[in-house]
Scaffold this active site. Structure first.
Site, PDB file in Angstrom:
ATOM      1  N   TRP A 113      41.077  47.013  31.573  1.00  0.00           N
ATOM      2  CA  TRP A 113      39.918  47.447  32.352  1.00  0.00           C
ATOM      3  C   TRP A 113      39.034  48.422  31.595  1.00  0.00           C
ATOM      4  O   TRP A 113      37.803  48.348  31.683  1.00  0.00           O
ATOM      5  CB  TRP A 113      40.386  48.035  33.687  1.00  0.00           C
ATOM      6  CG  TRP A 113      40.988  46.972  34.559  1.00  0.00           C
ATOM      7  CD1 TRP A 113      42.284  46.870  34.956  1.00  0.00           C
ATOM      8  CD2 TRP A 113      40.315  45.818  35.089  1.00  0.00           C
ATOM      9  NE1 TRP A 113      42.459  45.732  35.696  1.00  0.00           N
ATOM     10  CE2 TRP A 113      41.282  45.072  35.801  1.00  0.00           C
ATOM     11  CE3 TRP A 113      39.010  45.340  35.030  1.00  0.00           C
ATOM     12  CZ2 TRP A 113      40.974  43.878  36.454  1.00  0.00           C
ATOM     13  CZ3 TRP A 113      38.693  44.145  35.677  1.00  0.00           C
ATOM     14  CH2 TRP A 113      39.674  43.438  36.389  1.00  0.00           C
ATOM     15  N   ASP A 199      37.928  56.366  36.075  1.00  0.00           N
ATOM     16  CA  ASP A 199      38.185  55.191  36.904  1.00  0.00           C
ATOM     17  C   ASP A 199      39.593  55.360  37.471  1.00  0.00           C
ATOM     18  O   ASP A 199      40.581  55.210  36.766  1.00  0.00           O
ATOM     19  CB  ASP A 199      38.078  53.921  36.048  1.00  0.00           C
ATOM     20  CG  ASP A 199      38.389  52.657  36.836  1.00  0.00           C
ATOM     21  OD1 ASP A 199      38.889  52.751  37.972  1.00  0.00           O
ATOM     22  OD2 ASP A 199      38.145  51.559  36.297  1.00  0.00           O
ATOM     23  N   LYS A 224      43.675  49.135  46.681  1.00  0.00           N
ATOM     24  CA  LYS A 224      44.986  49.365  46.071  1.00  0.00           C
ATOM     25  C   LYS A 224      45.864  50.218  46.971  1.00  0.00           C
ATOM     26  O   LYS A 224      46.962  49.838  47.323  1.00  0.00           O
ATOM     27  CB  LYS A 224      44.830  50.055  44.715  1.00  0.00           C
ATOM     28  CG  LYS A 224      43.850  49.376  43.765  1.00  0.00           C
ATOM     29  CD  LYS A 224      44.325  48.005  43.325  1.00  0.00           C
ATOM     30  CE  LYS A 224      43.397  47.427  42.262  1.00  0.00           C
ATOM     31  NZ  LYS A 224      43.813  46.086  41.838  1.00  0.00           N
TER      32      LYS A 224
END
Length: 394
Positions: A113, A199, A224
């Site tokens: 990511w 992030d 999540k």
């Protein structure tokens, strides 16, 4: 039919009690007689609920008054673009005479990511991407967090990006500042407000955020640990709520209104219709979290779950049947990745037969991935541990 154990990396498990409450809310939200999926986002009832959600986040993460909390859409991938556009605009306002190719954007690469985030910064242009650290320089794969001696930050970057937890690769920065796998805050440029971007999509609300006040932007998808897909939560330092149109007149990229942090803050996250149902479910989860002790409770809870699972994997390693993919010290508490060296298909099929689903690794890397987000119970982890031990003994 009984519910299965969802070890998926996201959208992920949610608490059963919250799902039941949310189902009732679909018919009647807070006694209004209107379901949450039907109610106006401009209504007093929803506005009050949104204020409560912000307060629950601010209280549990100890978000300082210097930062705004925003609710938007587009997920982490949307923020790959938004952070570049907003922080380049901020940098242009601070340095109006810089040439177009002079701004530098620092990226710390620890997994799939963060690599994709840096790729998006390059694609957008507006400056030069500088890789401040890359875990692959000392390993073929993203199997560890770089040690502190491997970082080189720029003296005056427009932004400094890192990803706290990599869901694909199973690596995570340590919360212990003494650990070589912690984020090296002490190496960041000194003086002024740091353009630090974190992030935290797959670790948000699972533990406190180290040095939160030093961040320019923290962002996270809800899907999540706290809610369904469709909601992205931003914590933005107020000096980053800049006039993007004024920056554009000085040569910065024009920023779409839906990506402008200042526009979102000015409209109280109501620039357009927000993700009402994901906000509702997230609020219910956050209420439950606060009742149980907040992120401090979940930090210890998640540590216990991960320790049990990694111990079982280690037993499989000793028998030559399993192999952890991440070096000790850099292992994620959220996404545990490992290889089955004998028969992966048999392992997955056996887990599914016992009601344990979504453990196949990301399509780009394969292997096994067991995600331990907040709603995964210790009893469910115990079931996985028992299955691993059964598998390696037969």
């Amino acid at each position: 039919m009984p519910r299965v154990i969802n070890f998926g990396a996201g959208p992920s498990a949610l608490p059963d009690s919250v799902l039941h409450e949310a189902a009732l809310g679909l018919l009647d939200f807070n006694g209004t007689g209107i379901g949450i999926a039907e109610i106006s986002h401009r209504s007093q009832e929803f506005a009050a609920f949104l204020d409560e959600v912000e307060s629950l986040i601010r209280t549990q993460l100890d978000v300082p008054s210097t930062h705004s909390i925003l609710f938007t859409q587009g997920g982490g991938t949307g923020q790959f673009s938004a952070v570049v556009l907003n922080l380049l605009a901020r940098h242009r306002l601070l340095h109006p005479n810089l040439a177009d190719d002079e701004p530098v954007m620092d990226y710390v690469l620890t997994g799939a990511w963060s690599r994709r985030a840096s790729d998006e910064a390059r694609r957008l242009g507006g400056g030069r991407v500088h890789v401040a650290a890359d875990a692959r320089l000392h390993s073929r794969n993203f199997d560890h967090i770089p040690t502190h001696d491997q970082y080189e930050f720029s003296p005056n970057p427009a932004l400094i990006y890192y990803c706290d937890n990599e869901t694909v690769d199973g690596v995570q920065f340590s919360a212990d500042p003494a650990s070589p796998a912690s984020f090296p805050f002490h190496l960041l440029p000194q003086g002024g407000l740091l353009p630090l971007v974190g992030d935290h999509s797959s670790s948000f609300m699972s533990r406190p955020i180290p040095r939160l006040a030093d961040h320019a932007v923290v962002y996270a998808g809800a899907q999540k640990n706290i809610g369904p897909a469709g909601l992205t939560i931003l914590i933005v330092r107020k000096d980053c709520l800049v006039d993007v149109d004024a920056a554009a007149k000085l040569g910065a990229f024009p920023v779409p209104l839906t990506m402008s942090y200042k526009s979102m803050a000015g409209s109280s996250s109501m620039l357009n219709t927000p993700s009402i149902f994901p906000i509702y479910v997230s609020g219910l989860v956050l209420r439950r979290m606060q009742e149980l002790g907040g992120v401090q409770h979940y930090e210890q809870f998640n540590k216990r779950k991960a320790e049990k699972l990694y111990a079982a994997i280690h037993e499989g390693e000793e028998k030559g049947l399993l192999k952890a993919r991440v070096q000790e010290g850099s292992r994620s508490l959220m996404n545990v990745v490992f290889d089955v060296l004998s028969d992966e298909a048999k392992f997955i099929a056996g887990a599914e037969a016992k009601g344990m689903k979504a453990i196949k690794g990301h399509r780009s890397v394969g292997g096994i991935r067991v995600s331990l987000y907040n709603a995964v119970t210790e009893e469910q982890v115990d079931a996985m541990v028992a299955y691993i031990r059964e598998f390696i003994e037969t």
